[in-house]
Design a protein around this motif. Sequence first.
Motif, mmCIF file in Angstrom:
data_model
loop_
_atom_site.group_PDB
_atom_site.id
_atom_site.type_symbol
_atom_site.label_atom_id
_atom_site.label_comp_id
_atom_site.label_asym_id
_atom_site.label_seq_id
_atom_site.Cartn_x
_atom_site.Cartn_y
_atom_site.Cartn_z
ATOM 1 N N ARG A 36 25.170 -26.576 -25.276
ATOM 2 C CA ARG A 36 26.320 -26.582 -25.795
ATOM 3 C C ARG A 36 27.368 -25.401 -25.505
ATOM 4 N NH1 ARG A 36 30.624 -29.706 -26.908
ATOM 5 N NH2 ARG A 36 31.672 -29.095 -28.838
ATOM 6 N N LEU A 37 26.852 -24.378 -25.178
ATOM 7 C CA LEU A 37 27.720 -23.154 -24.812
ATOM 8 C C LEU A 37 27.827 -23.330 -23.235
ATOM 9 C CD1 LEU A 37 25.712 -20.187 -26.438
ATOM 10 C CD2 LEU A 37 28.051 -20.653 -26.799
ATOM 11 N N GLN A 38 26.911 -23.984 -22.686
ATOM 12 C CA GLN A 38 27.205 -24.177 -21.213
ATOM 13 C C GLN A 38 28.145 -25.099 -20.890
ATOM 14 O OE1 GLN A 38 23.550 -25.329 -18.888
ATOM 15 N NE2 GLN A 38 24.389 -25.058 -17.049
ATOM 16 N N GLU A 39 28.180 -26.269 -21.886
ATOM 17 C CA GLU A 39 29.244 -27.292 -21.826
ATOM 18 C C GLU A 39 30.675 -26.826 -21.914
ATOM 19 O OE1 GLU A 39 28.207 -29.984 -24.828
ATOM 20 O OE2 GLU A 39 26.576 -31.029 -23.542
ATOM 21 N N LEU A 40 30.782 -25.648 -22.692
ATOM 22 C CA LEU A 40 31.920 -25.194 -22.987
ATOM 23 C C LEU A 40 32.231 -24.006 -22.269
ATOM 24 C CD1 LEU A 40 32.020 -25.612 -27.095
ATOM 25 C CD2 LEU A 40 33.245 -27.152 -25.456
ATOM 26 N N ASN A 41 31.715 -23.575 -21.093
ATOM 27 C CA ASN A 41 31.641 -22.599 -20.560
ATOM 28 C C ASN A 41 31.801 -21.285 -21.312
ATOM 29 O OD1 ASN A 41 31.755 -21.362 -17.996
ATOM 30 N ND2 ASN A 41 33.906 -21.269 -17.842
ATOM 31 N N LEU A 42 30.759 -20.907 -22.256
ATOM 32 C CA LEU A 42 30.883 -19.966 -23.378
ATOM 33 C C LEU A 42 29.581 -19.088 -23.239
ATOM 34 C CD1 LEU A 42 32.519 -21.770 -26.543
ATOM 35 C CD2 LEU A 42 33.499 -19.994 -24.803
ATOM 36 N N LEU A 43 28.674 -19.491 -22.039
ATOM 37 C CA LEU A 43 27.049 -18.756 -21.868
ATOM 38 C C LEU A 43 27.372 -17.136 -21.790
ATOM 39 C CD1 LEU A 43 24.880 -20.931 -20.210
ATOM 40 C CD2 LEU A 43 24.542 -19.762 -22.374
ATOM 41 N N ASP A 44 28.461 -16.768 -21.201
ATOM 42 C CA ASP A 44 28.554 -15.647 -21.022
ATOM 43 C C ASP A 44 29.427 -14.587 -22.250
ATOM 44 O OD1 ASP A 44 27.314 -15.316 -18.535
ATOM 45 O OD2 ASP A 44 29.139 -16.172 -17.386
ATOM 46 N N THR A 45 29.926 -15.497 -23.194
ATOM 47 C CA THR A 45 30.533 -14.675 -24.228
ATOM 48 C C THR A 45 29.393 -14.185 -25.050
ATOM 49 O OG1 THR A 45 30.440 -16.750 -25.628
ATOM 50 C CG2 THR A 45 32.629 -16.152 -24.179
ATOM 51 N N THR A 46 29.762 -13.316 -26.297
ATOM 52 C CA THR A 46 28.912 -12.954 -27.191
ATOM 53 C C THR A 46 28.849 -14.268 -28.203
ATOM 54 O OG1 THR A 46 29.841 -10.753 -27.219
ATOM 55 C CG2 THR A 46 28.721 -11.596 -29.188
ATOM 56 N N HIS A 47 27.438 -14.667 -28.499
ATOM 57 C CA HIS A 47 27.341 -15.652 -29.308
ATOM 58 C C HIS A 47 26.006 -15.626 -29.853
ATOM 59 C CE1 HIS A 47 25.453 -16.651 -25.204
ATOM 60 N NE2 HIS A 47 24.449 -16.884 -26.022
ATOM 61 N N ARG A 48 25.726 -16.190 -31.060
ATOM 62 C CA ARG A 48 24.719 -16.490 -31.896
ATOM 63 C C ARG A 48 24.476 -17.987 -32.495
ATOM 64 N NH1 ARG A 48 27.525 -13.211 -36.492
ATOM 65 N NH2 ARG A 48 28.759 -14.808 -37.320
ATOM 66 N N CYS A 49 23.138 -17.977 -32.699
ATOM 67 C CA CYS A 49 22.760 -19.250 -33.245
ATOM 68 C C CYS A 49 21.958 -18.782 -34.510
ATOM 69 C CB CYS A 49 22.089 -20.226 -32.616
ATOM 70 S SG CYS A 49 21.620 -21.730 -33.345
ATOM 71 N N THR A 50 22.042 -19.242 -35.633
ATOM 72 C CA THR A 50 21.317 -18.956 -36.846
ATOM 73 C C THR A 50 20.803 -20.125 -37.699
ATOM 74 O OG1 THR A 50 23.186 -18.671 -38.168
ATOM 75 C CG2 THR A 50 22.309 -16.695 -37.257
ATOM 76 N N ASN A 51 19.586 -19.998 -38.248
ATOM 77 C CA ASN A 51 19.236 -21.048 -39.148
ATOM 78 C C ASN A 51 19.822 -21.006 -40.410
ATOM 79 O OD1 ASN A 51 17.930 -19.263 -40.717
ATOM 80 N ND2 ASN A 51 15.970 -19.782 -39.919
#
Length: 61
Positions: A36-51
């Motif tokens: 999803r991050l790749q689709e939105l071109n956000l892979l190089d931003t600070t990001h997180r995924c939590t349960n």
Amino acid sequence: MGKYMLTAFSKSGETLLDESFEAASEKEAKELGEKRLQELNLLDTTHRCTNASGKLVLFHR
């Protein structure tokens, strides 16, 4: 299926993405989040995924 939250931030701290999704495992959640991050071109931003309990599944600074 577990519920996961994917969030991405700009360098200034602005929230660029804040969405939830479901996945069968933490591994699948990490893969779906990265896709999803790749689709939105956000892979190089600070990001997180939590349960649902707040455990980090994916983090990039």
